[in-house]
Design a protein around this motif. Structure first.
Motif, PDB file in Angstrom:
ATOM      1  N   ALA A   1       0.146  14.582   0.714  1.00  9.56           N
ATOM      2  CA  ALA A   1      -0.970  14.227  -0.153  1.00  9.56           C
ATOM      3  C   ALA A   1      -2.263  14.898   0.271  1.00  9.56           C
ATOM      4  O   ALA A   1      -3.136  15.143  -0.550  1.00  9.56           O
ATOM      5  CB  ALA A   1      -1.152  12.711  -0.178  1.00  9.56           C
ATOM      6  N   LEU A   2      -2.421  15.168   1.571  1.00 10.85           N
ATOM      7  CA  LEU A   2      -3.652  15.737   2.084  1.00 10.85           C
ATOM      8  C   LEU A   2      -3.407  17.158   2.569  1.00 10.85           C
ATOM      9  O   LEU A   2      -2.385  17.460   3.151  1.00 10.85           O
ATOM     10  CB  LEU A   2      -4.199  14.904   3.246  1.00 10.85           C
ATOM     11  CG  LEU A   2      -4.513  13.440   2.933  1.00 10.85           C
ATOM     12  CD1 LEU A   2      -4.991  12.748   4.193  1.00 10.85           C
ATOM     13  CD2 LEU A   2      -5.560  13.338   1.848  1.00 10.85           C
TER      14      LEU A   2
ATOM     15  N   SER B   1       4.196  12.894   6.297  1.00 10.29           N
ATOM     16  CA  SER B   1       3.472  11.882   5.521  1.00 10.29           C
ATOM     17  C   SER B   1       1.970  12.088   5.730  1.00 10.29           C
ATOM     18  O   SER B   1       1.556  12.661   6.740  1.00 10.29           O
ATOM     19  CB  SER B   1       3.864  10.480   5.993  1.00 10.29           C
ATOM     20  OG  SER B   1       5.259  10.268   5.865  1.00 10.29           O
ATOM     21  N   PRO B   2       1.141  11.609   4.784  1.00 10.10           N
ATOM     22  CA  PRO B   2       1.489  10.928   3.536  1.00 10.10           C
ATOM     23  C   PRO B   2       1.933  11.932   2.483  1.00 10.10           C
ATOM     24  O   PRO B   2       1.817  13.144   2.683  1.00 10.10           O
ATOM     25  CB  PRO B   2       0.178  10.262   3.136  1.00 10.10           C
ATOM     26  CG  PRO B   2      -0.873  11.198   3.661  1.00 10.10           C
ATOM     27  CD  PRO B   2      -0.336  11.705   4.956  1.00 10.10           C
ATOM     28  N   ILE B   3       2.415  11.415   1.362  1.00  3.18           N
ATOM     29  CA  ILE B   3       2.873  12.276   0.282  1.00  3.18           C
ATOM     30  C   ILE B   3       2.243  11.837  -1.035  1.00  3.18           C
ATOM     31  O   ILE B   3       1.704  10.736  -1.156  1.00  3.18           O
ATOM     32  CB  ILE B   3       4.413  12.261   0.139  1.00  3.18           C
ATOM     33  CG1 ILE B   3       4.894  10.851  -0.224  1.00  3.18           C
ATOM     34  CG2 ILE B   3       5.084  12.769   1.408  1.00  3.18           C
ATOM     35  CD1 ILE B   3       6.366  10.778  -0.577  1.00  3.18           C
TER      36      ILE B   3
ATOM     37  N   LEU C   1      -0.754   9.101  -2.469  1.00  3.11           N
ATOM     38  CA  LEU C   1      -1.105   9.230  -3.874  1.00  3.11           C
ATOM     39  C   LEU C   1       0.109   8.851  -4.713  1.00  3.11           C
ATOM     40  O   LEU C   1       1.250   8.972  -4.259  1.00  3.11           O
ATOM     41  CB  LEU C   1      -1.513  10.668  -4.207  1.00  3.11           C
ATOM     42  CG  LEU C   1      -2.570  11.334  -3.319  1.00  3.11           C
ATOM     43  CD1 LEU C   1      -2.841  12.748  -3.815  1.00  3.11           C
ATOM     44  CD2 LEU C   1      -3.851  10.530  -3.279  1.00  3.11           C
ATOM     45  N   VAL C   2      -0.125   8.404  -5.927  1.00  8.98           N
ATOM     46  CA  VAL C   2       0.943   8.143  -6.886  1.00  8.98           C
ATOM     47  C   VAL C   2       0.649   8.960  -8.132  1.00  8.98           C
ATOM     48  O   VAL C   2      -0.362   8.737  -8.799  1.00  8.98           O
ATOM     49  CB  VAL C   2       1.055   6.643  -7.231  1.00  8.98           C
ATOM     50  CG1 VAL C   2       2.152   6.427  -8.277  1.00  8.98           C
ATOM     51  CG2 VAL C   2       1.363   5.828  -5.976  1.00  8.98           C
TER      52      VAL C   2
ATOM     53  N   VAL D   1       6.449   2.118   0.467  1.00  3.31           N
ATOM     54  CA  VAL D   1       5.159   2.044  -0.227  1.00  3.31           C
ATOM     55  C   VAL D   1       5.343   1.145  -1.448  1.00  3.31           C
ATOM     56  O   VAL D   1       6.077   1.479  -2.374  1.00  3.31           O
ATOM     57  CB  VAL D   1       4.668   3.440  -0.657  1.00  3.31           C
ATOM     58  CG1 VAL D   1       3.292   3.339  -1.321  1.00  3.31           C
ATOM     59  CG2 VAL D   1       4.623   4.391   0.530  1.00  3.31           C
ATOM     60  N   PHE D   2       4.691   0.006  -1.453  1.00  5.98           N
ATOM     61  CA  PHE D   2       4.874  -0.951  -2.541  1.00  5.98           C
ATOM     62  C   PHE D   2       4.309  -0.396  -3.840  1.00  5.98           C
ATOM     63  O   PHE D   2       3.239   0.210  -3.874  1.00  5.98           O
ATOM     64  CB  PHE D   2       4.209  -2.283  -2.202  1.00  5.98           C
ATOM     65  CG  PHE D   2       4.874  -3.004  -1.064  1.00  5.98           C
ATOM     66  CD1 PHE D   2       6.120  -3.584  -1.230  1.00  5.98           C
ATOM     67  CD2 PHE D   2       4.262  -3.084   0.172  1.00  5.98           C
ATOM     68  CE1 PHE D   2       6.746  -4.242  -0.183  1.00  5.98           C
ATOM     69  CE2 PHE D   2       4.875  -3.739   1.227  1.00  5.98           C
ATOM     70  CZ  PHE D   2       6.128  -4.320   1.052  1.00  5.98           C
TER      71      PHE D   2
END
Length: 268
Positions: free
Chosen positions: A14-15, A39-41, A108-109, A213-214
């Motif tokens: 993600a970053l 991670s993160p993704i 991120l989603v 990740v909820f």
């Protein structure tokens, strides 16, 4: 049928902060940061596959006594007792600590960041004595991630932590806070989550971390969403200035502080 989703591997982080201390340079000092399961993704929901075999995640254990809240110079960390366990992971996992990320979520989603993110860090207690022992072993560590979004009312569960920030205003300060039900910090639906194998989100970027990740965000009050307003301590870092996962491993601490500082400055 449970609606937990397993993610395909190979998703982009993600970053991708640039600069001499940016994420793209981390692998020069920490080879694991150049791995393929980092991670993160950015969770691209079109790649998520329903997995009925994944069970709901359920914390167990009585909340008793007091817990230690510490400002370690780049975030506040709440140490959790080993007696708090989690059902639903592939093994007997015990809690180690939890911490908060404000100023934007790490995950991120579909390209969108949430207002913040909660991480509950656990380790496989059947195989390891703590997070340091489990670090770098496949399936040794697990992290529950709850995305935080602003809501109309303050969240009383999160106030169990936030109301004590005045006692840890500077790096190195700790305070004891009353124990509370950690389950209240998580979404109502613990059977809805994205599962993937990833890593620590900062150097040393050790892989083998089981991420959950909820899907359902947690609503917190608008005033609670703002950056943690802790002033800089002797190290020069305010507790809300850096977005980092902190496991207290001690490995590469100097490089970690420097790296995440520049990542956060880039993101601000």
């Amino acid at each position: 049928m449970l609606l937990a989703l397993a993610l395909l591997q190979g998703l982009a982080p993600a970053l991708a902060a640039a600069g001499p201390h940016g994420q793209e340079r981390w692998a020069e000092g920490f080879p694991a940061c150049g791995g393929r399961a980092q991670s993160p993704i950015d969770i691209e929901t079109r790649w998520a596959q329903p997995e009925p075999a994944l069970p709901p995640l359920q914390p167990y254990g009585a909340a008793a006594g007091t817990w230690e809240l510490t400002n370690n110079g780049h975030t506040v960390v709440l140490a959790l007792p080993r007696a708090l366990t989690l059902h639903g992971l592939p093994g007997a996992f015990a809690t180690a600590q939890l911490h908060l990320h404000w100023g934007g979520s790490e995950h991120l989603v579909d390209g969108r960041a949430a207002a913040g993110e909660l991480h509950v860090v656990l380790f496989d207690a059947a195989r390891f004595g703590g997070t340091s022992d489990a670090l770098g072993h496949a399936g040794g560590l697990a992290v529950l991630a709850a995305l935080l979004e602003p809501g109309p009312e303050p969240n009383a569960a999160y106030d169990n932590i936030l109301r004590h920030l005045g006692s840890v205003r500077y790096a190195g300060q700790s305070t004891s806070i009353p124990a509370f039900d950690v389950r209240q910090l998580l979404p109502a639906r613990l059977d809805l989550y994205y599962r993937y194998n990833g890593s620590l989100t900062t150097p040393p970027c050790s892989q083998g971390v089981i991420w959950s990740v909820f899907q359902e965000p947690v609503r917190v009050g608008s005033a609670q969403v703002g950056p943690l307003s802790l002033p800089a301590g002797p190290t020069g870092y305010g507790a809300g200035e850096v977005v980092a996962i902190v496991l207290g491993t001690g490995a590469g601490c100097a490089g970690l502080v420097l790296a995440v500082y520049f990542v956060a400055k880039r993101m601000r």
